[in-house]
Design a protein around this motif. Structure first.
Motif, short mmCIF file in Angstrom:
data_model
loop_
_atom_site.label_atom_id
_atom_site.label_comp_id
_atom_site.label_asym_id
_atom_site.label_seq_id
_atom_site.Cartn_x
_atom_site.Cartn_y
_atom_site.Cartn_z
N ARG A 33 0.82 -1.21 0.00
CA ARG A 33 0.00 0.00 0.00
C ARG A 33 0.86 1.26 0.00
O ARG A 33 0.47 2.27 -0.58
N MET A 34 2.02 1.23 0.64
CA MET A 34 2.88 2.41 0.66
C MET A 34 3.34 2.75 -0.76
O MET A 34 3.29 3.91 -1.17
N CYS A 35 3.75 1.74 -1.52
CA CYS A 35 4.16 1.98 -2.91
C CYS A 35 2.97 2.37 -3.78
O CYS A 35 3.09 3.22 -4.67
N GLN A 36 1.83 1.74 -3.55
CA GLN A 36 0.64 2.11 -4.33
C GLN A 36 0.32 3.58 -4.13
O GLN A 36 0.07 4.30 -5.11
N ARG A 37 0.36 4.04 -2.92
CA ARG A 37 0.04 5.45 -2.65
C ARG A 37 1.14 6.38 -3.14
O ARG A 37 0.86 7.46 -3.65
N ALA A 38 2.39 5.98 -2.98
CA ALA A 38 3.50 6.85 -3.38
C ALA A 38 3.56 7.04 -4.90
O ALA A 38 4.00 8.08 -5.37
N THR A 39 3.12 6.03 -5.65
CA THR A 39 3.22 6.11 -7.10
C THR A 39 1.88 6.36 -7.79
O THR A 39 1.85 6.67 -8.97
N GLY A 40 0.79 6.18 -7.06
CA GLY A 40 -0.53 6.33 -7.68
C GLY A 40 -0.85 5.20 -8.63
O GLY A 40 -1.65 5.34 -9.55
N SER A 41 -0.23 4.06 -8.41
CA SER A 41 -0.42 2.91 -9.29
C SER A 41 -0.76 1.68 -8.46
O SER A 41 -0.58 1.66 -7.25
N ILE A 42 -1.21 0.62 -9.13
CA ILE A 42 -1.55 -0.60 -8.42
C ILE A 42 -0.32 -1.42 -8.06
O ILE A 42 -0.39 -2.28 -7.19
N SER A 43 0.80 -1.16 -8.72
CA SER A 43 2.07 -1.78 -8.38
C SER A 43 3.18 -0.95 -9.01
O SER A 43 2.92 -0.08 -9.83
N ILE A 44 4.39 -1.25 -8.62
CA ILE A 44 5.55 -0.55 -9.19
C ILE A 44 6.65 -1.58 -9.45
O ILE A 44 6.89 -2.46 -8.62
N ALA A 45 7.27 -1.48 -10.60
CA ALA A 45 8.38 -2.38 -10.95
C ALA A 45 9.67 -1.75 -10.45
O ALA A 45 9.98 -0.60 -10.78
N PHE A 46 10.43 -2.52 -9.68
CA PHE A 46 11.68 -2.05 -9.09
C PHE A 46 12.84 -2.94 -9.50
O PHE A 46 12.71 -4.16 -9.63
N LYS A 47 14.01 -2.32 -9.63
CA LYS A 47 15.29 -3.00 -9.77
C LYS A 47 16.07 -2.72 -8.50
O LYS A 47 16.41 -1.58 -8.22
N ASN A 48 16.33 -3.77 -7.71
CA ASN A 48 17.10 -3.61 -6.49
C ASN A 48 18.57 -3.55 -6.84
O ASN A 48 19.07 -4.39 -7.60
N MET A 49 19.27 -2.55 -6.31
CA MET A 49 20.66 -2.29 -6.67
C MET A 49 21.49 -1.98 -5.43
O MET A 49 21.00 -1.31 -4.53
N PRO A 50 22.75 -2.38 -5.40
CA PRO A 50 23.65 -1.85 -4.37
C PRO A 50 23.79 -0.33 -4.57
O PRO A 50 23.99 0.13 -5.71
N GLN A 51 23.67 0.43 -3.50
CA GLN A 51 23.79 1.88 -3.62
C GLN A 51 25.12 2.29 -4.24
O GLN A 51 25.18 3.27 -4.98
N ALA A 52 26.16 1.53 -3.98
CA ALA A 52 27.49 1.85 -4.50
C ALA A 52 27.55 1.75 -6.03
O ALA A 52 28.48 2.27 -6.65
N LYS A 53 26.57 1.07 -6.64
CA LYS A 53 26.57 0.92 -8.10
C LYS A 53 25.65 1.92 -8.79
O LYS A 53 25.42 1.83 -9.99
N VAL A 54 25.13 2.89 -8.03
CA VAL A 54 24.25 3.92 -8.59
C VAL A 54 24.91 5.28 -8.39
O VAL A 54 25.36 5.61 -7.30
N ARG A 55 25.01 6.04 -9.47
CA ARG A 55 25.56 7.39 -9.43
C ARG A 55 24.51 8.36 -9.93
O ARG A 55 24.03 8.24 -11.05
#
Length: 150
Positions: A33-55
């Motif tokens: 429900r937190m993601c549904q409300r945050a995005t206004g969608s019924i679901s959200i597609a995520f890619k989980n990543m190590p923070q160190a690999k994101v710039r």
């Protein structure tokens, strides 16, 4: 970082940009429900990543979405860019659709299954319409910009 591919992405208006060193095609759908409300969608597609690999090339704004998490987004266009626990995690989630070419990613599991809207999971058989076949929309783009994006 053998096998990693550097992929880029960002928000709809281009203000926020990132690079991520991606080493597999696994992604997931979150239905909580937190993601549904945050995005206004019924679901959200995520890619989980190590923070160190994101710039972050041009950084996002951050919304404190709960006592335990925050979400990167673009203040200008409103694009939701991900999810991150405030403490205790070396990873973050980037929204799959924020990548310039999200076609690589494949869903491997569902999360937040207690809030799944099952009627939206399998939409095979519903009528389909291509964007460029909706003439009213094409005309609006051409009137506004001189061409249809694509």
């Amino acid at each position: 970082m053998a096998g990693a591919t550097t992929m880029q992405g960002g928000c709809a208006c281009g203000k926020v940009r990132f690079e991520a060193d991606v080493d597999n095609d696994e992604a997931y759908l979150c239905h909580c429900r937190m993601c549904q409300r945050a995005t206004g969608s019924i679901s959200i597609a995520f890619k989980n990543m190590p923070q160190a690999k994101v710039r972050w090339m041009s950084g996002p704004d951050w919304y404190k979405s709960s006592p335990i998490a925050q979400r990167p987004y673009c203040r200008e266009c409103g694009t939701s860019l991900g999810f991150q626990f405030k403490e205790g995690s070396q990873n973050l989630d980037l929204t799959v659709a924020a990548f310039d070419d999200p076609s690589r990613f494949k869903p491997k599991h569902h999360f937040g299954a207690e809030s799944i809207h099952r009627a939206w999971l399998n939409t095979d058989g519903l009528p389909e319409q291509r964007t460029e076949d909706y003439q009213k929309l094409v005309d609006k783009w051409v009137d506004a910009t001189g061409s249809f994006p694509g």
